[in-house]
Motif scaffolding. Structure first.
Motif, mmCIF file in Angstrom:
data_model
loop_
_atom_site.group_PDB
_atom_site.id
_atom_site.type_symbol
_atom_site.label_atom_id
_atom_site.label_comp_id
_atom_site.label_asym_id
_atom_site.label_seq_id
_atom_site.Cartn_x
_atom_site.Cartn_y
_atom_site.Cartn_z
ATOM 1 N N GLU B 62 1.080 -1.001 -0.145
ATOM 2 C CA GLU B 62 -0.631 -0.076 -0.015
ATOM 3 C C GLU B 62 1.114 1.109 -0.727
ATOM 4 O O GLU B 62 0.421 2.335 -0.693
ATOM 5 C CB GLU B 62 -0.943 0.113 1.145
ATOM 6 C CG GLU B 62 -2.070 1.407 1.186
ATOM 7 C CD GLU B 62 -2.524 1.729 2.577
ATOM 8 O OE1 GLU B 62 -2.730 0.469 3.094
ATOM 9 O OE2 GLU B 62 -3.364 2.668 2.194
ATOM 10 N N LEU B 63 2.347 1.124 0.954
ATOM 11 C CA LEU B 63 3.052 2.382 0.684
ATOM 12 C C LEU B 63 3.772 2.845 -0.796
ATOM 13 O O LEU B 63 3.476 4.213 -0.831
ATOM 14 C CB LEU B 63 4.295 2.100 1.684
ATOM 15 C CG LEU B 63 4.899 2.885 2.582
ATOM 16 C CD1 LEU B 63 4.081 4.057 2.762
ATOM 17 C CD2 LEU B 63 5.855 2.535 3.111
ATOM 18 N N VAL B 129 0.955 3.156 7.233
ATOM 19 C CA VAL B 129 0.306 4.271 6.410
ATOM 20 C C VAL B 129 -0.501 5.611 6.214
ATOM 21 O O VAL B 129 -1.073 5.573 5.323
ATOM 22 C CB VAL B 129 0.107 2.889 4.691
ATOM 23 C CG1 VAL B 129 1.321 1.804 4.327
ATOM 24 C CG2 VAL B 129 -1.051 2.454 5.668
#
Lengths: 234, 234
Positions: B62-63, B129
């Motif tokens: 996701e990052l 995140v």
């Protein structure tokens, strides 16, 4: 309806009711037809005489949730104190938003069906619930049309405004997820008030009239009372 | 950085890059650490020396997506022809919306992380995140603050407006799902135009200035060109 048809209908209702309970308790991913059959003391083969597939059972569960929500909106509209169209629009938006806290599992299920990035069931099975979804939207559209007819909003497509309001309220409610890290990172109630004020003023409503309508928005407790007789099973 | 640390960093990047490719191709649910290890020709045990858990790998993916999107927004802002704050706000909103079509799998992944009703990873893994997500929101907030400072919007919390804009754009994009049944049931572009016009006018902007800013909104093709050098791997 013959007695046989009648029994068949009651059996279908029982299946959907138990499936809804299983899904709202344990989630959709772990839902299996075999476990449902077990719970109902039926053979899986018997289940498939009522529903073509797992997807058709899931669609029937969504339909059940939509029906309950629709009854709640009908009850809400029946007791609206004011005939004021702006208050009606604001009221529907907050009545919808309240479902997320009052009926979290059902709301989550509906969100996943209508908004989640991945399809939950096949298009064929999902098609049967398109109409009831649009009926929910129709309640907003009717309220917008009344506001336009009363000269409170400028003349534009009521259905587009209904779709936009619903989409934005849903988008705001989805922010709750980020709130789990930093408590009250987003004040959802404040966001919803700001949203409705801006949309309505942007569409031509008088700012003072909008602010008045917002002060009349339904209270969570009153909405909870409306829901109680409708969804006794949760 | 020592040579050993350097190798470790490159290995981590390789793991995240392959995991991102697997997830954007086959979806998040079928993602397994064993299959990832196989693909990388590593033992699962070796993988766990780089990441504590499957959830930590997912958070790293996701990052990665957030970093790519942030680079795209930076490139977009760097080439903004106009210094006009309203055009900047409108531009960011349409640049965000374009990602849904230009990078559908990455956008879907991000939506599922930040908006989907169910948590994708543990809170502990997701916490890493939160900051990059808020930085994305910060770009909107900065543009709103500039519009307020220029006297184009009335004075209110820029961060709240940023959150509301982002939430609403996301909510509108989620309507694509219902479009699969009735083609163009919702005209998303028209909804986005209506949304931005209403919000900005509602927040005090001059209607003609908003309409002008909307005519200047970025074209899909120009945004696609901006993305190309950033995300070569898709």
């Amino acid at each position: 309806m013959s007695r046989r048809q009648d029994r068949r209908e009651r059996r279908k209702e029982e299946i959907v009711s138990v499936a809804t309970e299983m899904i709202t308790t344990a989630g959709i991913d772990s839902f299996s037809v075999n476990r449902l059959a077990e719970e109902l003391e039926l053979t899986p083969g018997a289940l498939y005489r009522y529903f073509d597939s797992r997807d058709h059972i899931l669609a029937a569960v969504e339909l059940e949730v939509l029906r309950e929500f629709d009854a709640y909106f009908a009850a809400f509209e029946a007791q609206l104190a004011s005939e004021e169209p702006l208050a009606h629009i604001v009221g529907l938006a907050f009545a919808y938003a309240a479902l997320e806290e009052l009926r979290p599992e059902r709301f989550k299920l509906l969100s996943r069906f209508v908004s989640g990035p991945d399809p939950v069931v096949s298009d064929e099975a999902a098609e049967s619930v398109l109409q009831p979804t649009l009926e929910l939207l129709g309640r907003f559209a009717t309220a917008y049309q009344a506001a336009t007819d009363a000269g409170e909003l400028d003349d534009e497509l009521a259905l587009q405004r209904a779709a936009l309001t619903w989409s934005c309220v849903q988008g705001v409610l989805d922010r709750r997820k980020l709130n789990r890290f930093t408590h009250d990172l987003f004040d959802l109630e404040a966001l919803l008030v700001d949203l409705l004020a801006s949309l309505l003023v942007g569409w031509g409503a008088d700012r003072a009239a909008v602010e008045h309508a917002l002060t009349q928005r339904p209270k969570r407790a009153a909405l909870a009372t409306l829901l109680e007789p409708l969804l006794e099973d949760t």
